[in-house]
Every structure is written in C-alpha cells, then in structure tokens.
Design a protein around this motif. Sequence first.
Motif, PDB file in Angstrom:
ATOM      1  N   VAL A 620       0.848  -1.192   0.000  1.00 34.72           N
ATOM      2  CA  VAL A 620       0.000   0.000   0.000  1.00 34.72           C
ATOM      3  C   VAL A 620       0.884   1.242   0.000  1.00 34.72           C
ATOM      4  CG1 VAL A 620      -1.891  -1.130   1.214  1.00 34.72           C
ATOM      5  CG2 VAL A 620      -0.151   0.098   2.506  1.00 34.72           C
ATOM      6  N   LEU A 621       0.345   2.318  -0.506  1.00 34.67           N
ATOM      7  CA  LEU A 621       1.051   3.594  -0.449  1.00 34.67           C
ATOM      8  C   LEU A 621       1.209   4.039   0.999  1.00 34.67           C
ATOM      9  CD1 LEU A 621      -0.660   5.699  -3.280  1.00 34.67           C
ATOM     10  CD2 LEU A 621       1.654   4.771  -3.318  1.00 34.67           C
ATOM     11  N   PRO A 622       2.278   4.731   1.328  1.00 37.77           N
ATOM     12  CA  PRO A 622       2.400   5.292   2.668  1.00 37.77           C
ATOM     13  C   PRO A 622       1.215   6.225   2.949  1.00 37.77           C
ATOM     14  CG  PRO A 622       4.459   5.522   1.463  1.00 37.77           C
ATOM     15  CD  PRO A 622       3.440   5.044   0.479  1.00 37.77           C
ATOM     16  N   PHE A 623       0.823   6.302   4.203  1.00 37.38           N
ATOM     17  CA  PHE A 623      -0.359   7.075   4.566  1.00 37.38           C
ATOM     18  C   PHE A 623      -0.273   8.508   4.060  1.00 37.38           C
ATOM     19  CE2 PHE A 623      -2.635   9.883   7.480  1.00 37.38           C
ATOM     20  CZ  PHE A 623      -3.903   9.327   7.436  1.00 37.38           C
ATOM     21  N   GLU A 624       0.893   9.140   4.196  1.00 39.32           N
ATOM     22  CA  GLU A 624       1.039  10.552   3.812  1.00 39.32           C
ATOM     23  C   GLU A 624       1.052  10.751   2.302  1.00 39.32           C
ATOM     24  OE1 GLU A 624       5.114   8.981   5.062  1.00 39.32           O
ATOM     25  OE2 GLU A 624       3.017   8.745   5.633  1.00 39.32           O
ATOM     26  N   LYS A 625       1.135   9.656   1.523  1.00 36.56           N
ATOM     27  CA  LYS A 625       1.124   9.757   0.064  1.00 36.56           C
ATOM     28  C   LYS A 625      -0.203   9.305  -0.549  1.00 36.56           C
ATOM     29  CE  LYS A 625       5.421  11.112  -0.273  1.00 36.56           C
ATOM     30  NZ  LYS A 625       5.777  12.446  -0.829  1.00 36.56           N
ATOM     31  N   ARG A 626      -1.122   8.867   0.273  1.00 37.21           N
ATOM     32  CA  ARG A 626      -2.390   8.372  -0.234  1.00 37.21           C
ATOM     33  C   ARG A 626      -3.350   9.529  -0.517  1.00 37.21           C
ATOM     34  NH1 ARG A 626      -3.317   3.020   0.413  1.00 37.21           N
ATOM     35  NH2 ARG A 626      -5.544   3.235   0.821  1.00 37.21           N
ATOM     36  N   TYR A 627      -4.317   9.283  -1.391  1.00 32.20           N
ATOM     37  CA  TYR A 627      -5.305  10.294  -1.747  1.00 32.20           C
ATOM     38  C   TYR A 627      -6.517  10.201  -0.823  1.00 32.20           C
ATOM     39  CZ  TYR A 627      -2.711  10.761  -6.131  1.00 32.20           C
ATOM     40  OH  TYR A 627      -1.739  10.961  -7.068  1.00 32.20           O
ATOM     41  N   PHE A 628      -7.140  11.336  -0.609  1.00 24.12           N
ATOM     42  CA  PHE A 628      -8.412  11.372   0.112  1.00 24.12           C
ATOM     43  C   PHE A 628      -9.294  12.437  -0.526  1.00 24.12           C
ATOM     44  CE2 PHE A 628      -5.704  14.439   2.251  1.00 24.12           C
ATOM     45  CZ  PHE A 628      -6.537  15.533   2.414  1.00 24.12           C
ATOM     46  N   SER A 629     -10.573  12.405  -0.192  1.00 26.17           N
ATOM     47  CA  SER A 629     -11.522  13.350  -0.769  1.00 26.17           C
ATOM     48  C   SER A 629     -12.452  13.848   0.324  1.00 26.17           C
ATOM     49  CB  SER A 629     -12.318  12.694  -1.901  1.00 26.17           C
ATOM     50  OG  SER A 629     -12.993  13.660  -2.676  1.00 26.17           O
ATOM     51  N   GLY A 630     -13.159  14.954   0.004  1.00 29.98           N
ATOM     52  CA  GLY A 630     -14.047  15.575   0.972  1.00 29.98           C
ATOM     53  C   GLY A 630     -13.384  16.758   1.645  1.00 29.98           C
ATOM     54  N   GLY A 631     -14.198  17.670   2.158  1.00 32.86           N
ATOM     55  CA  GLY A 631     -13.671  18.831   2.857  1.00 32.86           C
ATOM     56  C   GLY A 631     -13.847  20.117   2.078  1.00 32.86           C
ATOM     57  N   ALA A 632     -13.305  21.200   2.616  1.00 26.82           N
ATOM     58  CA  ALA A 632     -13.558  22.553   2.114  1.00 26.82           C
ATOM     59  C   ALA A 632     -13.021  22.799   0.716  1.00 26.82           C
ATOM     60  CB  ALA A 632     -12.968  23.578   3.082  1.00 26.82           C
ATOM     61  N   ASN A 633     -11.993  22.055   0.281  1.00 29.98           N
ATOM     62  CA  ASN A 633     -11.399  22.266  -1.037  1.00 29.98           C
ATOM     63  C   ASN A 633     -11.604  21.074  -1.961  1.00 29.98           C
ATOM     64  OD1 ASN A 633     -10.300  24.824  -0.296  1.00 29.98           O
ATOM     65  ND2 ASN A 633      -8.685  23.748   0.814  1.00 29.98           N
ATOM     66  N   SER A 634     -12.558  20.249  -1.645  1.00 32.23           N
ATOM     67  CA  SER A 634     -12.765  19.020  -2.409  1.00 32.23           C
ATOM     68  C   SER A 634     -14.264  18.805  -2.615  1.00 32.23           C
ATOM     69  CB  SER A 634     -12.104  17.852  -1.663  1.00 32.23           C
ATOM     70  OG  SER A 634     -12.230  16.644  -2.356  1.00 32.23           O
ATOM     71  N   LEU A 635     -14.779  17.639  -2.249  1.00 33.61           N
ATOM     72  CA  LEU A 635     -16.210  17.387  -2.296  1.00 33.61           C
ATOM     73  C   LEU A 635     -16.831  17.962  -1.028  1.00 33.61           C
ATOM     74  CD1 LEU A 635     -15.240  15.388  -4.516  1.00 33.61           C
ATOM     75  CD2 LEU A 635     -17.060  13.852  -3.770  1.00 33.61           C
ATOM     76  N   ARG A 636     -17.441  19.139  -1.160  1.00 36.81           N
ATOM     77  CA  ARG A 636     -17.849  19.911   0.017  1.00 36.81           C
ATOM     78  C   ARG A 636     -19.111  19.381   0.693  1.00 36.81           C
ATOM     79  NH1 ARG A 636     -16.856  25.372  -3.280  1.00 36.81           N
ATOM     80  NH2 ARG A 636     -16.825  23.802  -4.950  1.00 36.81           N
ATOM     81  N   ALA A 637     -19.760  18.401   0.119  1.00 33.37           N
ATOM     82  CA  ALA A 637     -20.923  17.798   0.774  1.00 33.37           C
ATOM     83  C   ALA A 637     -20.511  16.683   1.732  1.00 33.37           C
ATOM     84  CB  ALA A 637     -21.891  17.258  -0.266  1.00 33.37           C
ATOM     85  N   TRP A 638     -19.219  16.366   1.795  1.00 36.15           N
ATOM     86  CA  TRP A 638     -18.698  15.326   2.680  1.00 36.15           C
ATOM     87  C   TRP A 638     -17.597  15.908   3.558  1.00 36.15           C
ATOM     88  CZ3 TRP A 638     -20.740  14.090  -1.999  1.00 36.15           C
ATOM     89  CH2 TRP A 638     -21.551  12.952  -2.093  1.00 36.15           C
ATOM     90  N   PRO A 639     -17.387  15.354   4.727  1.00 41.52           N
ATOM     91  CA  PRO A 639     -16.271  15.801   5.562  1.00 41.52           C
ATOM     92  C   PRO A 639     -14.937  15.310   5.011  1.00 41.52           C
ATOM     93  CG  PRO A 639     -17.402  13.968   6.596  1.00 41.52           C
ATOM     94  CD  PRO A 639     -18.220  14.342   5.395  1.00 41.52           C
ATOM     95  N   VAL A 640     -13.853  15.846   5.528  1.00 47.34           N
ATOM     96  CA  VAL A 640     -12.513  15.446   5.104  1.00 47.34           C
ATOM     97  C   VAL A 640     -12.324  13.949   5.338  1.00 47.34           C
ATOM     98  CG1 VAL A 640     -10.043  15.773   5.480  1.00 47.34           C
ATOM     99  CG2 VAL A 640     -11.597  17.724   5.616  1.00 47.34           C
TER     100      VAL A 640
END
Length: 770
Positions: A620-640
């Motif tokens: 697996v990718l290291p945690f700090e290199k993995r992608y995530f979505s949600g939050g104020a600059n992403s999908l704003r209908a979901w939390p970070v």
Amino acid sequence: MRYRFFCFSNGFWLVLIVVGVSLLSGCRTTRYVPDGEQMLARTMIHSPIRDISMLEMKSYLRQRENVKILGFWKAHLGIYNLSGADTSKWVNKVLRRIGEEPVLYDEVLTRMSRDQLQRLMHSKGFFTALVTDTVIPTGKKKVKVVYTIHPSRRYRIDQMGYRVDDDSMRAYVLADTSRSLLRRGRPFDAALHDEERDRITSRLRNQGYYAFNKDYISFSVDSALGRYAVVDSLILSCPLPDGASNPNGTHRRYYYRNVYYIISETPQRALLEGGFQGFDTLSYEGNVFLFEKNIEVHPTVLISSSYLSPGERFNAFYADRTQMLLSGLAYFRYVDIRYKDVTTPDDENGWLDCYIQMVPARKQVFSVEVEGTNSSGNLGAGGNLRYQHRNLWRGAEVLDVGFRMSQERQFVRNTTDVFNTSEYGVEVGLEVPKFWLPFEFEGFRKRFTPKTNIQAVYSYQHRPDYTRTIANLRYGYNWRSSRYVTHTFNPAEFNLVWLPYVNDDFWKYISGTFLRYSYEDHFILNSSYAFQFNNQSRTRQTEYWFARINMEGAGNFLRSLVSLWEKPDENGHYRVMDIQFSQYVKGDVDVRYHHAINRANTFAYRLFAGVGYPYGNTKVLPFEKRYFSGGANSLRAWPVRGVGPGTFVDTVSAFYNQTADIKLELNAEYRFKMFWVLEGALFADAGNIWGIRSDASLPGGLFEFDEFYKEIAIGVGAGIRLDFNYFLFRMDAGVKARDPIQPVGKRWVLANQPFGWNDLTFNFAIGYPF
C-alpha cells in the motif's frame, strides 16, 4: 455542532433577508426612472457571423443594461432601489453606493454603439456590412435594444508586400516574414495588423533599436482588385532628421556606455542630485555598483542575474529578463531599470547609460500567525512563529525558520464523545538563487532563474489512537523556462515516519486490514518532478489557465542497493535499520480554468486525477502519500476523508479516515458579486477515490473500468464569501446529490429521500477552493 450551525444560520438568515428584499424590490425596477425616461432593460445582438465572438461584439456597445447575476437577477439594481429618496441619510447613501442605479436608455449612446459595431465589422474585413438598431418597448418605462448585423462577404489578403526605407533594417524584416501574422489567403483583420506591428517592433528593439516604436510602421490596403481580395503593403519609414536618427538619416542601434547598479533605500536620489555622493562605489567587470551604508550584497549575485553590460548592444527582451531576474531575488522589494540617452548628434550608433535601481527589503523578519481551524466540525486553534533572513551570506540567500503548534478538538463519529489532538513542528529552509551542483551551467542562471532549496521538517502528532513523528529532509531545484512555466525537481527527499504508540483497540481494528501498513514505522526515499503552467496575471483578465503535473517514485534505488547484502523478511520485504522502506510510483494532474463573464460573474472549473501504485517492498502507499476526498477544497458535501473508497461503508471506525490509491475529482463553481464585500457562489463537486490492488483494497473500494463511473459521488451547494482584498473568508454549504454508498437505484439521494438541515455539510475556509 449545534454552536457551529447556530453561528452560521444567524449570518445565513441575515443575508437571506437582504437578498429576499432585494429580490422583491426587483419587481419595481423602474422606481428611480424619472418620468419621460425609459430604463434599458436588455440589449441583444443578432449576428450570423461565427468568426467574431458575441463577447467581443458586446464589448463595443457603449450602453448595456444593469448587471445580472444568475443570468436573470439584477441584484445590484435591487439594492439601489432599497434606498429612500432622502440621500442625506447614511443608510440610503450606503445602499446607493453598493448598488447600481438604473441604466436609462440613451439614443445617442445607442447610435454610437451601432456605429462601433459597424466599425468592428469593417475592421474584420466585412467592408460593406451594415448594422441596424431597433428599440422595442417591453413594459412600463422599459425598452429593449436589438442590434442586427447584416454581413457581407469577407475580404481576404491576396498579396502581401513590404517597403522598408531603412537599409539597415531591411534584412531583419524580410528575413522574418515566415513568422508574419499576415499571409495570403487569411481574412483581413485590423487587429492582426496591429499585432504584426507589435511583433516587428519587438524584434527590432531586440536587435538594438532602442528608440524604435510601432508608429514607424504603417499599412497600405488596396481593395480595388475586386474578388473580395486586398493587396496589403507594410511600410517601415525612417525618422525625421531632428536628432533621433544618425547622420545617415536612418535608425540608430544603441549600445550601453555605462551600467550602474544603485542599491539604496532612495536610489532615485543619485539621479536627482546628479552625483553619487554618500554612496560606496565599487567597479566590477566594467559595471559600477553604488551601495548605501549598511547594505551588503555581493556584486557577483547581481551580475549573474543581469544581461546588461557596458559595450553590449541594447536588447529589449534581455532588459525585461534582467528586471524579472533581479526582482526574483527575495532581498529586493523594488527593482526599476531606467535609461538615459547620451548620444551626440554626430554619433552613428546610439549610447545609453543604464541605471538599475534596487530597494532592499528588510533583511531580517519575524512574524507571528494565529489561526482558527474548522475541519468538518472539528474546531481547533494553531499558531506559527517564523523567522526569515533574506541575505544570509550576502548572496540573497533566504533562511526560513518556523515553529508551529496546533490543538484540535475532534468529534467522534456516531457518538457524543470528543477527544483532542495536538501537533508540534519545526521547519528550517534555505533558498539559494542558483544551482548548487558539482558543475556549473554557463548562463543557466540568466536563462532559467534557478533556485536551490534545502528543507528539514520535524513534526510530532498526538491523537488518542496513536502518536506519530515525521521527519523530512528535501533537496531540490526549481526554475522557470518561460513566463508562465515553472519546473520543480527534487532529486532526493527523505521521510521517516515513526509511531511510538498505537492504541490497542485501534490496532486491533486495523490489524486484519491493509490499513495497518499505514500505521507501521516506515521511511521513504523518493525523487519527484513537477511541471506547472499558470498564465494568471496581476492585471484584470477575462480568463486564465492553471495546470500542474506531478510525478514521483520511491524505493527502486534503495531496494537494488539493499538486496546486495540483505535478505527479505518472511513477508518478502527488505528493511534498513529494521524499518521497512516504501516502494511506489505516483502521478497526478491538476487543471483549472477561470472565465470572467463580466465584473460580477465568473465561472471556475477544476479537474484532478491522480494514481499511485505500490509494488515490490510495499503493498500500500504510505499514509502521507495516499489520496483522500471531501472537505472545504474538495467534495464539500462530505467531511474530510469521508468519501469512498468506491462504495465502501465504514461502520466500525470512530472517525473519518478513508484513503486510497486513485483519485478523480471534477469541480465547477459559479461566483457572483453581490454587494459591498459579499460574494455568492453555486457549486457542484463530483468524484471519489479507489484502491488499485485487489489484495490491498477495502470491500467495494477497488477501481474497475466498467464500474468506477457508477461510483461517482456528487455534491451540490451554495456559498457566501467575504472578500476583504487581502484575504477572503469563505462559508460553503454542501448537500449530497448522489451518494455511492447507497443501494443501486437509490444513489440519487435528493430524489429518493426528504431533505433536512442535517443533510447539509458546512465548510469554513480562507481563500477560494480552487
């Protein structure tokens, strides 16, 4: 959560009241239209010509209706109409200042608009086109103006000729005709003729003709050929014999006689007083350096950033390049280049004294920043203490030292419990305005503005479920290959992640999944390269693009090296000092486009796509290199970290922590200015994250080409922004329109379930999301 919603809702209802009243007032848009006058309700242009955009044609209108937002709402006019007739009252003054008074129909301006449109048609080669206008009443005290363009056949260039009166310039002009914008068969366009004048002027000024300007270039156009064709001739004339020309009556080529570098808080003093008293003077490689007391910078730094030298021929491109290079040195806050013509009437060539005026910035700077954070309802506070030295070794090197501390109170999902997290960090960075390499590239500094960056970061993170420390050391370069393109190359970056404590319950939860790899000690030795294009300028522009491509890889060299003397463990992984290292490749693309329709309406779009593939020494990718979505600059209908991967549903974890190897995201936003500092926005976000390996993906989280598009999450919403020029405060409310974790057939949640306030996700942030 209740407190956060209460604060937002109060502000929301206040804005809603103002907006609602202005909407109602829109029913009386003619309130301040005097008797006997008519309001211009709408302007329209009917044109069958597709070669000229409607946006360009509308820019030639001398009168247009009041500004609209959302395509129909004249909000600014509505605000103006809220004011009372007594303009001495402050509230009426404020409403009229932030609003827009009604645009009254003006027959003279309509006639001027019609004439301007006709001139535009003629300038584009439609020499016999005709424009008419029609005024149509649309209601009480309201009219609509319709401009109709009756086109003709467009004229094209049949022949292109050149007449250059200056023998010394003829070779430069004729040798460059292959790059001419005016060619046989092209439609006639006056704007292209002006661009051609600019192009030739720029080329000649780069050949030393300092005093040359585009007024010396004219065109003669003959349409007598018939056949809707013209004979186009470019004429380059010589200056009048008034001292601007050399004794032969032709244009002079200019050279630098002296070059002065004036480093002072008041560099213009040297020019105004006509001397250099009070300055320390130094001559170096034929250049003169004038230093004010207590200002120190090594002349070699300035020489390596300049194309201007005594005896060299003037070149406008190199002069602009020198301005950019010197301005790029953090030690200077102001750079200006001025020229003094010191040519005598008998000189065949021209001579310039060049004065490069530089005002230093403060050499040492301390700053303290305090910030509040709200990440999906998790409230916190943080602070930064920074120290910066902008001329460390007299070479415009920048030393940057920062200390950071933050605390956050997190709400545990599905419970009323809270827990605190804390983070402490220190960062030391050094920027050197050249390449630090075992060898030197001749002229590389002048051509590409290179910088060497060395950075060391240490961070300590404490959460109830784990404690983590991260140490980072990076050595890299960045340079500019053009005005809009920047490159960043980090040949070596080292990350060490050490977890001295992991909560037993948390470890028990992740021990049977691939997530455990992200919470084990590991280190990364990687290299990366980033390409960035950004044609946004400080001046107002209707559209601009931003694009960033990033690529990185880790572990290949280290595995090849370690495998020479080490054997893999029982899992087939190699270790260094008993710590597993990561091996992966990763790349992503971020593209943004901004288009301003007018002063009140702007559209912004963003596309992000990224993929990382772990292999060899890691699953697996290291945690700090993995992608995530949600939050104020992403999908704003979901939390970070609250989206995906895929259709995965996490019913066990107490907090959002969804990450994966692939990310795809699309964002669109319509922004409109309302009144004072208030702006509004409507937005739609779509995307998700996925795993790339079947042996390391959560249930429903694997990326599959024939399924991924069915797993796209979509959120819509509205936002309010307060633009104070120096910063923008943003409040966005998003609602889930399509939720991939719902059963098939019920994923369009807005159509399948009632809507309530609890379905809204609020985001607070500084700055635009993209």
